[in-house]
Design a protein around this motif. Structure first.
Motif: not given
Ligand code: PRT
Ligand code: MG
Length: 215
Positions: A7, A9, A38, A50, A52-53, A56-57, A60
């Motif tokens: 993950a 950003s 994404l 992936i 993500v914001r 948010d890492v 996840y």
């Protein structure tokens, strides 16, 4: 081959992580800055990224939706780090968590006099801990971005925010008055994934480690 999901950003985390991935032989097949995907495949069939914001890492990775991730210490402190290993400071995306006030504001006097300040920030936990440690009573106002605006329009007396060049503060007639902590991005690993997928993850970790400080 064991499947690995990483993950990241968009922006500085993706850009600064690329050399680490490259050291592990991993190259993204799409540019997340221009692609709307994404899930980004890599040259390795068992590794995917992936997007993500930034904040948010850790979530996840905590729940195992990603095995690995890269997140700023600022984000990790707010998240709390449950379910995560943080084995490596990548020393990228470096900046400082600071207290800042309008240029004309005498922060030291306000602190000395025990004034009750209104502080706007996205980093509630970090700010709460910092002012508690100083024995200061503050009213925290949660914002999601552009904290620099808050003192200019009377929403707050001070802000807690990240500063790198200092240009954003300067452009908004603010000054940094206190450093809370240095911030850099860390590699994070889901605790269960590290145990179950160790033979795949450990060599990646070793490759990442070999590039720390070199980028
Ligand atoms: O942008 P978004 O709301 O999606 O999320 P985000 O801002 O958390 O993500 P992103 O990609 O901007 O930042 C990811 C990580 O980079 C952060 O979690 C930090 O660990 C790290 N980082 C390093 C920074 C900065 N430097 C930084 N300067 N994150 C944000 N900034 C912002 C700061 O908040 C301020 O608004 O840049 C502005 C100040 O920059 P200077 O150069 O003008 O001082
Ligand atoms: Mg940002």
């Amino acid at each position: 081959m064991t499947d690995i999901t990483i993950a990241l950003s968009k922006g500085r985390i993706f850009e600064d992580t690329a050399p680490f991935l490259k050291a592990a032989g991993i190259i993204a097949l799409d540019d997340p800055e221009t692609s709307r995907k994404l899930i980004i495949d890599t040259n390795k069939p068992n590794v995917r990224l992936i997007m993500v914001r930034a904040s948010d890492v850790p979530t996840y990775v905590q729940y195992g939706a990603a095995d690995l991730g890269v997140a700023g210490k600022d984000v990790l402190l707010e998240h709390g780090g449950m379910g995560l290993y943080q084995p490596l400071d990548l020393q990228i995306a470096r900046c400082k968590m600071m207290v800042a006030v309008p240029e004309g504001f005498d922060y030291q006097s306000a602190v000395f006099q025990g004034a009750r300040l209104r502080v706007a920030t996205k980093y509630l936990k970090t700010a709460r801990d910092h002012f508690a440690e100083k024995g200061m009573h503050v009213d925290l106002i949660k914002l999601y971005g552009s904290m620099e605006l808050a003192p200019l329009v009377g929403l707050a007396d001070a802000i807690v925010d990240l500063v790198s060049s200092g240009n954003t503060l300067k452009a908004n007639y603010l000054k940094a008055v206190e450093e809370i902590r240095p911030v850099s991005a860390r590699l994070i690993i889901n605790q269960a994934a590290l145990k179950l997928k160790r033979t795949t993850i450990q060599p990646m970790l070793d490759s990442f480690e070999s590039v720390v400080g070199v980028t």
